[in-house]
Design a protein around this motif. Structure first.
Motif, PDB file in Angstrom:
ATOM      1  N   PHE A 166      57.974  29.092  47.177  1.00  0.00           N
ATOM      2  CA  PHE A 166      57.458  29.658  48.481  1.00  0.00           C
ATOM      3  C   PHE A 166      58.636  29.542  49.168  1.00  0.00           C
ATOM      4  CE2 PHE A 166      54.986  30.034  52.370  1.00  0.00           C
ATOM      5  CZ  PHE A 166      53.758  30.627  52.002  1.00  0.00           C
ATOM      6  N   ALA A 167      59.315  30.702  49.625  1.00  0.00           N
ATOM      7  CA  ALA A 167      60.446  30.726  50.159  1.00  0.00           C
ATOM      8  C   ALA A 167      60.542  31.210  51.761  1.00  0.00           C
ATOM      9  CB  ALA A 167      61.466  31.533  49.657  1.00  0.00           C
ATOM     10  N   PHE A 168      59.379  31.938  52.130  1.00  0.00           N
ATOM     11  CA  PHE A 168      59.189  32.155  53.267  1.00  0.00           C
ATOM     12  C   PHE A 168      57.596  32.597  53.772  1.00  0.00           C
ATOM     13  CE2 PHE A 168      58.305  35.782  56.656  1.00  0.00           C
ATOM     14  CZ  PHE A 168      59.000  35.232  57.732  1.00  0.00           C
ATOM     15  N   GLY A 169      57.277  32.036  54.958  1.00  0.00           N
ATOM     16  CA  GLY A 169      55.877  32.232  55.483  1.00  0.00           C
ATOM     17  C   GLY A 169      55.154  30.762  55.776  1.00  0.00           C
ATOM     18  N   ARG A 170      54.187  31.093  56.797  1.00  0.00           N
ATOM     19  CA  ARG A 170      53.252  29.947  57.308  1.00  0.00           C
ATOM     20  C   ARG A 170      52.678  29.419  56.014  1.00  0.00           C
ATOM     21  NH1 ARG A 170      50.517  31.481  63.151  1.00  0.00           N
ATOM     22  NH2 ARG A 170      52.685  31.086  64.184  1.00  0.00           N
ATOM     23  N   MET A 171      52.682  28.293  55.605  1.00  0.00           N
ATOM     24  CA  MET A 171      52.506  27.592  54.503  1.00  0.00           C
ATOM     25  C   MET A 171      50.985  27.209  54.695  1.00  0.00           C
ATOM     26  SD  MET A 171      55.277  24.526  54.666  1.00  0.00           S
ATOM     27  CE  MET A 171      55.310  24.520  56.616  1.00  0.00           C
ATOM     28  N   PRO A 172      50.200  27.843  53.345  1.00  0.00           N
ATOM     29  CA  PRO A 172      48.799  27.802  53.208  1.00  0.00           C
ATOM     30  C   PRO A 172      48.484  26.194  52.936  1.00  0.00           C
ATOM     31  CG  PRO A 172      49.662  28.459  51.371  1.00  0.00           C
ATOM     32  CD  PRO A 172      50.835  28.471  51.966  1.00  0.00           C
ATOM     33  N   LEU A 173      47.548  25.557  53.886  1.00  0.00           N
ATOM     34  CA  LEU A 173      47.507  24.030  53.728  1.00  0.00           C
ATOM     35  C   LEU A 173      45.962  23.685  53.258  1.00  0.00           C
ATOM     36  CD1 LEU A 173      48.935  23.234  57.340  1.00  0.00           C
ATOM     37  CD2 LEU A 173      50.245  22.955  54.754  1.00  0.00           C
ATOM     38  N   ALA A 174      44.973  24.564  53.558  1.00  0.00           N
ATOM     39  CA  ALA A 174      43.562  24.103  53.294  1.00  0.00           C
ATOM     40  C   ALA A 174      42.777  25.171  53.211  1.00  0.00           C
ATOM     41  CB  ALA A 174      43.076  23.232  54.109  1.00  0.00           C
ATOM     42  N   ILE A 175      41.673  25.347  52.389  1.00  0.00           N
ATOM     43  CA  ILE A 175      40.783  26.211  52.160  1.00  0.00           C
ATOM     44  C   ILE A 175      39.373  25.718  52.229  1.00  0.00           C
ATOM     45  CG2 ILE A 175      40.516  26.305  49.716  1.00  0.00           C
ATOM     46  CD1 ILE A 175      40.843  29.771  51.731  1.00  0.00           C
ATOM     47  N   SER A 176      38.347  26.410  53.020  1.00  0.00           N
ATOM     48  CA  SER A 176      36.962  25.859  53.271  1.00  0.00           C
ATOM     49  C   SER A 176      35.830  26.767  53.098  1.00  0.00           C
ATOM     50  CB  SER A 176      36.882  25.128  54.687  1.00  0.00           C
ATOM     51  OG  SER A 176      35.687  24.680  55.120  1.00  0.00           O
ATOM     52  N   ALA A 177      34.988  26.224  52.589  1.00  0.00           N
ATOM     53  CA  ALA A 177      33.829  26.971  52.583  1.00  0.00           C
ATOM     54  C   ALA A 177      32.876  27.440  54.062  1.00  0.00           C
ATOM     55  CB  ALA A 177      32.459  26.227  51.743  1.00  0.00           C
ATOM     56  N   GLN A 220      40.710  29.629  56.099  1.00  0.00           N
ATOM     57  CA  GLN A 220      41.968  29.086  55.551  1.00  0.00           C
ATOM     58  C   GLN A 220      42.645  28.547  56.944  1.00  0.00           C
ATOM     59  OE1 GLN A 220      45.356  31.575  54.598  1.00  0.00           O
ATOM     60  NE2 GLN A 220      45.713  30.515  52.950  1.00  0.00           N
ATOM     61  N   THR A 221      43.310  27.381  56.662  1.00  0.00           N
ATOM     62  CA  THR A 221      44.202  26.846  57.654  1.00  0.00           C
ATOM     63  C   THR A 221      45.786  26.948  57.099  1.00  0.00           C
ATOM     64  OG1 THR A 221      42.578  25.103  57.962  1.00  0.00           O
ATOM     65  CG2 THR A 221      44.721  24.865  58.765  1.00  0.00           C
ATOM     66  N   VAL A 222      46.412  27.447  58.087  1.00  0.00           N
ATOM     67  CA  VAL A 222      48.000  27.479  57.315  1.00  0.00           C
ATOM     68  C   VAL A 222      48.966  26.698  58.720  1.00  0.00           C
ATOM     69  CG1 VAL A 222      47.670  29.638  56.522  1.00  0.00           C
ATOM     70  CG2 VAL A 222      48.386  29.839  58.931  1.00  0.00           C
ATOM     71  N   SER A 223      50.095  26.397  58.307  1.00  0.00           N
ATOM     72  CA  SER A 223      50.800  25.629  59.244  1.00  0.00           C
ATOM     73  C   SER A 223      51.365  26.572  60.450  1.00  0.00           C
ATOM     74  CB  SER A 223      52.149  25.263  58.512  1.00  0.00           C
ATOM     75  OG  SER A 223      52.740  26.300  57.949  1.00  0.00           O
ATOM     76  N   HIS A 224      51.547  25.751  61.450  1.00  0.00           N
ATOM     77  CA  HIS A 224      52.342  26.383  62.804  1.00  0.00           C
ATOM     78  C   HIS A 224      53.526  27.051  62.150  1.00  0.00           C
ATOM     79  CE1 HIS A 224      53.724  27.730  66.534  1.00  0.00           C
ATOM     80  NE2 HIS A 224      54.413  26.798  66.613  1.00  0.00           N
ATOM     81  N   ALA A 225      54.351  26.129  61.698  1.00  0.00           N
ATOM     82  CA  ALA A 225      55.716  26.355  61.256  1.00  0.00           C
ATOM     83  C   ALA A 225      55.882  27.510  60.275  1.00  0.00           C
ATOM     84  CB  ALA A 225      56.519  25.163  60.980  1.00  0.00           C
ATOM     85  N   CYS A 226      56.733  28.113  60.031  1.00  0.00           N
ATOM     86  CA  CYS A 226      57.143  29.105  59.011  1.00  0.00           C
ATOM     87  C   CYS A 226      58.188  28.556  58.110  1.00  0.00           C
ATOM     88  CB  CYS A 226      57.548  30.295  59.794  1.00  0.00           C
ATOM     89  SG  CYS A 226      57.965  31.519  58.368  1.00  0.00           S
ATOM     90  N   GLN A 227      57.549  28.199  56.903  1.00  0.00           N
ATOM     91  CA  GLN A 227      58.593  27.718  55.705  1.00  0.00           C
ATOM     92  C   GLN A 227      59.869  28.710  55.620  1.00  0.00           C
ATOM     93  OE1 GLN A 227      58.047  24.833  52.961  1.00  0.00           O
ATOM     94  NE2 GLN A 227      58.166  26.143  51.249  1.00  0.00           N
ATOM     95  N   LEU A 246      57.898  35.571  49.316  1.00  0.00           N
ATOM     96  CA  LEU A 246      57.898  36.116  50.637  1.00  0.00           C
ATOM     97  C   LEU A 246      56.219  36.262  51.048  1.00  0.00           C
ATOM     98  CD1 LEU A 246      60.735  38.534  50.862  1.00  0.00           C
ATOM     99  CD2 LEU A 246      61.010  36.074  50.939  1.00  0.00           C
ATOM    100  N   SER A 247      55.930  35.505  52.022  1.00  0.00           N
ATOM    101  CA  SER A 247      54.365  35.447  52.103  1.00  0.00           C
ATOM    102  C   SER A 247      54.303  36.359  53.658  1.00  0.00           C
ATOM    103  CB  SER A 247      53.704  34.288  52.598  1.00  0.00           C
ATOM    104  OG  SER A 247      52.343  34.245  52.626  1.00  0.00           O
ATOM    105  N   PRO A 248      53.443  37.557  53.660  1.00  0.00           N
ATOM    106  CA  PRO A 248      53.578  38.388  54.676  1.00  0.00           C
ATOM    107  C   PRO A 248      53.264  37.645  55.908  1.00  0.00           C
ATOM    108  CG  PRO A 248      52.719  39.533  52.839  1.00  0.00           C
ATOM    109  CD  PRO A 248      52.894  38.034  52.502  1.00  0.00           C
ATOM    110  N   GLN A 249      53.811  37.890  57.116  1.00  0.00           N
ATOM    111  CA  GLN A 249      53.526  37.523  58.312  1.00  0.00           C
ATOM    112  C   GLN A 249      53.717  38.788  59.310  1.00  0.00           C
ATOM    113  OE1 GLN A 249      53.018  33.636  57.371  1.00  0.00           O
ATOM    114  NE2 GLN A 249      52.597  34.876  59.291  1.00  0.00           N
TER     115      GLN A 249
END
Length: 312
Positions: A166-177, A220-227, A246-249
């Motif tokens: 995962f070279a670019f994009g806000r990082m996916p951290l968690a998913i919830s119901a 979904q919860t993603v990071s504030h910072a972009c990897q 590359l994860s679309p932003q």
């Protein structure tokens, strides 16, 4: 050892809820202009959003394939309803395209059928990767929180498996119901009115001290910072990584893709590439801490001896 110019780029699925026309036109431009080898499309975060892209799915697939891109269909990151499981099963039965598993429930459906593994599946060691490959996985995108020491160990033990990072994009951290995004705007998940669409790059979450540290994207919860691993591409290639995701932003992803290709091809220096990337995506600070086994939100300078958190 993999040569830098022999590597490939993958555009991941759009995690956010974009207007149908924006989603379509985004992929049309990717097809026509972006130097990516494969594109993952389809709803990954919330099945309620699926109807936004369905009217344009066929024409997007046709446009991408006409441009020489390999199309991979994404599955949901969290399956909670029978209709969601049924949809994945039906897609696996009739689709001629590769599918990407983002949840363990999809693995049972895709067993012995060629497929890819997305970064939302926790692949933290070589035995796990070997098991997935034995069940039909042809490419594995390792989770963004995996440090380079682990990546290097996994690729060294399994050189015949095509690994992606995962070279670019806000990082996916968690998913919830449950949907914190809807709740934050006074809605409930069952009657959310798709308020997540108001935040095409995620809803910023701040601490009590007003420091940005996360972003909400529906369930979904993603990071504030972009990897960003632009500075680390050479080391990753030396370790045997063959593909970069590359994860679309909500920015010029064609320019982002071109920049990564230029750094991989050696026509742009990594440091200059990072400086350019900060201009292309100024909505969040760049980070590579996880890669260096540090806090995910920090930026570790290319000298390796200097470490600094890029100001938010």
């Amino acid at each position: 050892m993999t040569d830098m110019k022999e590597t490939s780029l993958t555009l991941g699925p759009v995690y956010y809820l974009w207007d149908a026309e924006k989603w379509r036109d985004f992929h049309f431009r990717i097809a026509d202009e972006a130097p990516v080898d494969r594109v993952v499309i389809g709803e990954t975060v919330c099945s309620k959003r699926q109807h936004f892209i369905e009217p344009h799915l066929a024409e997007v697939v046709e446009r991408l394939e006409s441009a020489g891109k390999t199309v991979i269909l994404s599955t949901l990151a969290l399956v909670t309803l029978n209709r969601e499981s049924k949809q994945i099963r039906e897609m696996a039965e009739v689709s001629e395209h590769l599918m990407e598993a983002n949840d363990l429930s999809a693995l049972a459906i895709l067993k012995d059928k060629p497929h890819t593994i997305g970064p939302l599946v926790n692949v933290y060691n070589a035995p796990t990767a070997r098991l997935l490959a034995s069940r039909g996985a042809t490419r594995i995108c390792l989770p963004p929180e995996l440090p380079f020491s682990s990546v290097k160990e996994i690729t060294a033990e399994l050189p015949d498996i095509d690994f992606e990072v995962f070279a670019f994009g806000r990082m996916p951290l968690a998913i919830s119901a449950r949907c914190a995004h809807a709740r934050s705007k006074g809605k409930i998940k069952d009657n959310c009115q798709f308020v997540c669409g108001e935040d095409p790059d995620g809803l910023p979450v701040r601490t009590l001290d007003r420091q940005s540290f996360l972003a909400l994207n529906g369930v979904q919860t993603v990071s504030h910072a972009c990897q960003s691993l632009l500075s680390e591409l050479d080391h990753l290639v030396e370790a045997g990584v063959r593909s970069f995701r590359l994860s679309p932003q909500d920015c010029d992803m064609v320019a982002v893709a071109k920049l990564h290709r230029e750094v991989l091809d050696g026509t742009v220096d990594a440091d200059a590439g990072v400086a350019k990337l900060r201009q292309l995506y100024a909505a969040a600070p760049l980070a590579n801490g996880f890669h260096h086994a540090k806090e995910g939100a920090v930026w570790v300078a290319r000298t390796r001896s200097l470490q600094a958190a890029w100001p938010a």
